[in-house]
Write an enzyme that holds these catalytic residues in place. Sequence first.
Site, PDB file in Angstrom:
ATOM      1  CG  HIS A  46     -18.667  22.060 -70.444  1.00 20.50           C
ATOM      2  ND1 HIS A  46     -18.980  21.137 -71.146  1.00 20.50           N
ATOM      3  CD2 HIS A  46     -18.683  21.661 -69.093  1.00 20.50           C
ATOM      4  CE1 HIS A  46     -18.810  19.795 -70.462  1.00 20.50           C
ATOM      5  NE2 HIS A  46     -19.024  20.243 -69.444  1.00 20.50           N
ATOM      6  CG  ASP A  73     -20.535  16.952 -69.483  1.00 19.89           C
ATOM      7  OD1 ASP A  73     -19.494  17.119 -68.936  1.00 19.89           O
ATOM      8  OD2 ASP A  73     -21.511  17.844 -69.311  1.00 19.89           O
ATOM      9  CG  HIS A  97     -22.345  13.952 -67.098  1.00 16.48           C
ATOM     10  ND1 HIS A  97     -23.203  14.643 -66.168  1.00 16.48           N
ATOM     11  CD2 HIS A  97     -21.496  14.839 -67.339  1.00 16.48           C
ATOM     12  CE1 HIS A  97     -22.651  15.770 -65.659  1.00 16.48           C
ATOM     13  NE2 HIS A  97     -21.652  15.952 -66.428  1.00 16.48           N
ATOM     14  CG  HIS A 103     -16.588  17.571 -66.518  1.00 14.98           C
ATOM     15  ND1 HIS A 103     -17.049  18.470 -67.293  1.00 14.98           N
ATOM     16  CD2 HIS A 103     -15.363  18.096 -66.344  1.00 14.98           C
ATOM     17  CE1 HIS A 103     -16.218  19.628 -67.201  1.00 14.98           C
ATOM     18  NE2 HIS A 103     -15.137  19.401 -66.922  1.00 14.98           N
TER      19      HIS A 103
END
Length: 261
Positions: free
Chosen positions: A154, A158, A233, A235
Amino acid sequence: MAFTRATGKHRRPSRIQRGTARAAGVAALATTGVIGTVAAPAFAAEPAAEQTGLTPVVTLGDTVAQQIDAQAAAQKQAAEEAAAKKKAEEAARERAAEAAKKAKEAAEKAREAKERAAREAERKRLNSFVPPISGSYVSTGYKASSGLWSSGSHTGIDFHAATGTSVHAVGMGEVVEAGWGGSYGNNIVIKMNDGTYTQYGHLSSIGVSVGQKVTPGQQIGLSGATGNVTGPHLHFEARTSPEYGSDIDPLAYLRSHGVNV
């Protein structure tokens, strides 16, 4: 032996001469306003015209002279009192003017202090940082490993958010990208005032355009589930450049700017 009448400077003034001089004094006093009118009983009696064969004249006794002196003293006192009153009034006006001047100066200083405080507060606000979503939490951390990401980990964090949640600029900067960002879906990239970059991805809508200046806490869009996602969500990434791959730890970035996340 015969006696002769005294003559020359040793001769005593006649009654007529004394009366004439006193009458002249009364006339002078009346002309200057020291006395107005003098009651007849106040004058010393002179022999009747029938007795002297001369025109009678007015003479002043001691009582009238005292009245004249008293009136002159009263006029002098009144003049002094008037002068003192005028001086007091002038002093009062000067004090009032000085007080008004000081009040104006104090008001001006207070206004300047208020303006300085407002400018300082605004400066602090513009230099402050805020979370990209209020009252949320990090649902996926930085560098988390998963096959969901092409890089294998990642590149941001998030924030938990339902579709349509307000997304804010974390600090002051300029929008350098606003539109479709591939796997990021609808995204915004902002160049911050300190030269770093922040990215906001998977938005349901975008509320800013390229070149627009933004301030801390300003709404720039709404969260969503566009692009490569499994659910709604936000990011969020922090970068050293606007390009993919220049990411830095977003949590450390926000915390270094005073954001409690």
